[in-house]
Structures are given as structure tokens and as C-alpha cells.
Design an enzyme around this catalytic site. Structure first.
Site, mmCIF file in Angstrom:
data_model
loop_
_atom_site.group_PDB
_atom_site.id
_atom_site.type_symbol
_atom_site.label_atom_id
_atom_site.label_comp_id
_atom_site.label_asym_id
_atom_site.label_seq_id
_atom_site.Cartn_x
_atom_site.Cartn_y
_atom_site.Cartn_z
ATOM 1 N N SER A 24 0.233 -1.431 0.019
ATOM 2 C CA SER A 24 0.035 0.109 -0.049
ATOM 3 C C SER A 24 1.001 1.454 0.187
ATOM 4 O O SER A 24 1.818 1.688 0.623
ATOM 5 C CB SER A 24 -1.051 -0.387 1.534
ATOM 6 O OG SER A 24 -2.030 1.535 0.572
ATOM 7 N N THR A 71 -9.158 -1.355 2.631
ATOM 8 C CA THR A 71 -8.473 -2.433 1.679
ATOM 9 C C THR A 71 -9.616 -3.648 1.637
ATOM 10 O O THR A 71 -9.504 -3.697 2.529
ATOM 11 C CB THR A 71 -7.570 -1.327 1.221
ATOM 12 O OG1 THR A 71 -7.275 -2.400 -0.305
ATOM 13 C CG2 THR A 71 -6.370 -2.394 1.875
ATOM 14 N N LYS A 75 -13.159 -4.131 2.156
ATOM 15 C CA LYS A 75 -14.969 -3.088 2.636
ATOM 16 C C LYS A 75 -16.115 -2.982 2.671
ATOM 17 O O LYS A 75 -17.021 -2.620 3.510
ATOM 18 C CB LYS A 75 -14.684 -2.728 1.229
ATOM 19 C CG LYS A 75 -13.047 -1.583 0.460
ATOM 20 C CD LYS A 75 -13.470 -1.367 -0.189
ATOM 21 C CE LYS A 75 -11.435 -0.597 -0.927
ATOM 22 N NZ LYS A 75 -12.049 -0.208 -1.995
ATOM 23 N N ASP A 112 -13.902 6.192 -3.189
ATOM 24 C CA ASP A 112 -13.914 5.772 -4.150
ATOM 25 C C ASP A 112 -14.248 6.502 -5.384
ATOM 26 O O ASP A 112 -13.207 6.544 -6.115
ATOM 27 C CB ASP A 112 -14.239 3.814 -4.334
ATOM 28 C CG ASP A 112 -12.843 3.492 -2.947
ATOM 29 O OD1 ASP A 112 -11.903 3.235 -2.954
ATOM 30 O OD2 ASP A 112 -13.007 2.281 -3.146
ATOM 31 N N ALA A 138 -18.555 -6.808 -12.594
ATOM 32 C CA ALA A 138 -19.855 -6.156 -11.752
ATOM 33 C C ALA A 138 -19.395 -6.131 -10.493
ATOM 34 O O ALA A 138 -20.468 -7.260 -9.675
ATOM 35 C CB ALA A 138 -20.663 -6.893 -12.557
ATOM 36 N N GLY A 139 -18.193 -7.035 -9.894
ATOM 37 C CA GLY A 139 -17.650 -6.888 -8.382
ATOM 38 C C GLY A 139 -17.965 -6.283 -7.311
ATOM 39 O O GLY A 139 -18.218 -4.737 -7.627
ATOM 40 N N GLY A 140 -16.800 -6.171 -6.243
ATOM 41 C CA GLY A 140 -17.091 -4.472 -5.289
ATOM 42 C C GLY A 140 -16.185 -3.836 -6.149
ATOM 43 O O GLY A 140 -16.951 -2.348 -5.127
ATOM 44 N N ALA A 141 -14.916 -3.604 -6.884
ATOM 45 C CA ALA A 141 -14.416 -2.571 -6.893
ATOM 46 C C ALA A 141 -14.974 -1.674 -8.020
ATOM 47 O O ALA A 141 -15.993 -0.552 -7.649
ATOM 48 C CB ALA A 141 -13.477 -2.809 -7.874
ATOM 49 N N GLY A 249 -4.886 3.334 -12.191
ATOM 50 C CA GLY A 249 -5.861 3.744 -11.131
ATOM 51 C C GLY A 249 -4.652 4.605 -9.938
ATOM 52 O O GLY A 249 -5.567 4.739 -9.111
HETATM 53 P P1 ATR Z 1 -13.086 -6.481 -6.831
HETATM 54 O O1 ATR Z 1 -13.829 -6.382 -5.072
HETATM 55 O O2 ATR Z 1 -11.968 -6.266 -6.881
HETATM 56 O O3 ATR Z 1 -14.297 -6.255 -7.402
HETATM 57 P P2 ATR Z 1 -14.414 -9.267 -7.240
HETATM 58 O O4 ATR Z 1 -15.946 -8.769 -6.054
HETATM 59 O O5 ATR Z 1 -14.015 -10.986 -7.150
HETATM 60 O O6 ATR Z 1 -13.189 -8.699 -6.809
HETATM 61 O O7 ATR Z 1 -14.495 -9.203 -8.755
HETATM 62 C C1 ATR Z 1 -13.817 -9.325 -9.399
HETATM 63 C C2 ATR Z 1 -14.449 -9.200 -11.102
HETATM 64 O O8 ATR Z 1 -13.509 -9.709 -12.563
HETATM 65 C C3 ATR Z 1 -15.544 -9.905 -11.285
HETATM 66 O O9 ATR Z 1 -16.909 -9.308 -11.902
HETATM 67 C C4 ATR Z 1 -15.218 -11.243 -11.697
HETATM 68 O O10 ATR Z 1 -15.925 -11.458 -13.060
HETATM 69 P P3 ATR Z 1 -17.010 -12.743 -12.863
HETATM 70 O O11 ATR Z 1 -17.776 -11.790 -11.784
HETATM 71 O O12 ATR Z 1 -17.061 -13.116 -14.078
HETATM 72 O O13 ATR Z 1 -16.048 -13.510 -11.737
HETATM 73 C C5 ATR Z 1 -13.824 -10.337 -13.311
HETATM 74 N N1 ATR Z 1 -12.990 -10.676 -13.380
HETATM 75 C C6 ATR Z 1 -11.720 -11.747 -12.926
HETATM 76 N N2 ATR Z 1 -10.806 -12.167 -13.787
HETATM 77 C C7 ATR Z 1 -11.451 -11.459 -14.959
HETATM 78 C C8 ATR Z 1 -11.138 -12.089 -16.427
HETATM 79 N N3 ATR Z 1 -10.286 -12.631 -16.332
HETATM 80 N N4 ATR Z 1 -11.076 -11.491 -17.823
HETATM 81 C C9 ATR Z 1 -13.290 -11.041 -17.518
HETATM 82 N N5 ATR Z 1 -14.151 -10.231 -15.998
HETATM 83 C C10 ATR Z 1 -12.718 -11.191 -15.112
#
Ligand code: ATR
Length: 284
Positions: A24, A71, A75, A112, A138-141, A249
Site C-alpha cells: 500500500s 482495502t 470493504k 472510491d 461487476a464485483g466490489g470495485a 488507477g
Molecule cells: P473486486 O472486489 O476486485 O471487484 P471481485 O468482487 O471478486 O473483486 O470481482 C472481480 C471481477 O473481475 C468480477 O466482475 C469478475 O468477473 P466474474 O463475475 O465473471 O467472475 C471479473 N474478472 C476477474 N477476472 C476476469 C477475467 N480474466 N476476465 C473477465 N473478467 C474477470
């Protein structure tokens, strides 16, 4: 609370909690901000075991801690732990900034989204209003930044994810805003965007989400929410496939930190010199 101008007392204590956290830059960023105002702070990195988050926050507060950045992967847990949350943290269901009220209540916020919007609109000078935006993942970020991006009034915001259902679920969650669409990566064929933001974790594995190379409108900005010592796989791929400008970023990291700093210290630091110093440090 410690008085940051009283040099006879211990410096006010802040920290970032995560796992892993060794990489970090937050301590360096916050020290540089504090120097701008002659404030004396101590800012630590605290590696927290999975399952040990709430105890770690209690220990930190017990040691006189004044504020925390949170982080990955805590979160969402920080959101559940907080006694009160800002509207933007409630929308994101995630907290990256904790302050402690006088009655010791844990107050959660999420900076963020403000951080990425400031970086794109002010540092990179790319308007979001009236533009077509693609958010990959579509994850946490992604969830953490959706609200503030929508508040900047894009013409269209497409959330595209490898697992389609998660993108559609986010579309539903944010359906009160105009122009939000959730879809799969294959559905992007034939569409073009002014700003393409990679919010997936693919860059961690040096991978690029499999999207058509035609997504970039003329002069489009490709933005990776990740950053590292060298350009991410997405940034390199975008530069080869027609993006007019590419950014990682690092600016978002500094801008979200500035927003946290303002919450804790009631002062807004200058971010430009701090971004420049970190970029310089990376190229040394
Ligand atoms: P974060 O908190 O970093 O967002 P997360 O909640 O685990 O982590 O989400 C990871 C995201 O990256 C998801 O949208 C994941 O897609 P899936 O929902 O299909 O798993 C996406 N992701 C990770 N690796 C990927 C790849 N190689 N190609 C496309 N999408 C990817």
C-alpha cells in the site's frame, strides 16, 4: 483526539487495514498530504487476518486511533460493522474510510467513486456528462464507483461482466438512474464508448477481459482501476487497439485518499504534486 499541531503529544494515529497490505502507498500519500498543512500524523499499514477485522478495528480504536482506510477484502465487512454510513457508502454497500464519532460510534464512508470521477474529470480532463461509458466487471470495485459515476450524468453507462447475471443485478440495483444497462462481454460487439473503465481483477493475473477490440470510439480513454510498477495488461492492450489515451488507477488512489484526508482533517490537499511524486518513484 490528539492535536496535530501539539508537538509535545504523540502524533494522531491513522492506518490502512487490508490483506495483503504491504504494497500500500497510503502511508506515503497521507504523509505527503499532512506535510502540505504542517500536520503531524502517524499512518500505519495493518495486515489483518481474515475473520479478525472487527477485533482489529476495536484494538485500533483502543490504541487511540483516529481514522482508518479499509482495502481488500474488508470493504463490505467494514460496511456491515459501521454504526452509521454516508449515503454513497450505503449505495456501494462498502466502506473504505472509517472515522470515530465522539461517542465511539464507527462512521463509514466510501471515497472510491469520488476518487475515480475526480481523476477522470479533473486530472485527465475527460468529461463524463453526456458521454458513453463502459464499465467492465461487476464485483466490489465496480459497485463502489457506480453511484458517483452516475451522478456525473453520462449519456449511457454499460456494465459488462463475464458472468452476465451479476451485471444485470447491478443494473437493477441502480435502476433509479437513467441509462444504466447490464450485459455480458459478448454483447459489446458493434458498440463504441468514449470512456472504457476496467474494473475487473483480470489485471492481477496479467489478463485482459475478452472484449471486442472495436469498443473504443475515436480518441477514447481507456482507464484501469488497477495500477502497478508497469502498465497493466489492459492498458497495453487498449493502446494497441485504438484507445486515444490510457491511464491506470494511481490517480484514483491519490484522489480517494485526498477525500478521506478531507473527512478526517477538514482540509483538502493538493493531489497533483503527490501523483507526480508517486509516478516519479515508480520510474526510479
Ligand atoms: P473486486 O472486489 O476486485 O471487484 P471481485 O468482487 O471478486 O473483486 O470481482 C472481480 C471481477 O473481475 C468480477 O466482475 C469478475 O468477473 P466474474 O463475475 O465473471 O467472475 C471479473 N474478472 C476477474 N477476472 C476476469 C477475467 N480474466 N476476465 C473477465 N473478467 C474477470
Amino acid at each position: 483526539m490528539s492535536d496535530p499541531f501539539d508537538f509535545d503529544r504523540p502524533a494522531a494515529l491513522y492506518a490502512v487495514m487490508g490483506n495483503p497490505v504491504a504494497h500500500s502507498c497510503s502511508p506515503r500519500i497521507h504523509q505527503m498530504f499532512a506535510e502540505q498543512f504542517g500536520l503531524r500524523i502517524e499512518y500505519q499499514k495493518i495486515q489483518v487476518d481474515l475473520g479478525g477485522f472487527s477485533q482489529a478495528v476495536a484494538n485500533f480504536r483502543g490504541a487511540g486511533g483516529c481514522g482508518l482506510n479499509i482495502t481488500l477484502p474488508f470493504k463490505q465487512e467494514a460496511f456491515r460493522l459501521a454504526d452509521e454510513c454516508s449515503p454513497r457508502a450505503q449505495l456501494a454497500e462498502a466502506v473504505n474510510t472509517i472515522s470515530f464519532a465522539d461517542d465511539n460510534k464507527i462512521v463509514g464512508d466510501n471515497t472510491d467513486g469520488a476518487g475515480i470521477c475526480r481523476d477522470i474529470m479533473f486530472n485527465l480532463e475527460r468529461p463524463i456528462a453526456g458521454r458513453r461509458i463502459l464499465l467492465l466487471g461487476a464485483g466490489g470495485a465496480v459497485r463502489g464507483v457506480l453511484g458517483p459515476i452516475l451522478e456525473a450524468h453520462p449519456e449511457l453507462l454499460v456494465i459488462a461482466n463475464r458472468t452476465v447475471d451479476k451485471a444485470v443485478e447491478l443494473e437493477r440495483h441502480f435502476s433509479s438512474a437513467r441509462g444504466v444497462v447490464g450485459c455480458g462481454l459478448d454483447d459489446l460487439a458493434g458498440q463504441q464508448f468514449d470512456i472504457v473503465i476496467n474494473g475487473t481483477s483480470a489485471s492481477v493475473a496479467d489478463a485482459v477481459p475478452s472484449i471486442p477490440s472495436t469498443v473504443f470510439a475515436s480518441g477514447a480513454l481507456a482507464y484501469d482501476m488497477m495500477y502497478g510498477d508497469r502498465p497493466t495488461a489492459f492498458i497495453e492492450w487498449a493502446a494497441r487497439h485504438g484507445a486515444g489515451q490510457a491511464a491506470d488507477g494511481l490517480g484514483m488512489l491519490v484522489e480517494q485518499a485526498a477525500e478521506s484526508f478531507a473527512i478526517w482533517h477538514d482540509r483538502t490537499p493538493q493531489t497533483g504534486p503527490v501523483i507526480a511524486a508517486l509516478r516519479q518513484g515508480r520510474s526510479d
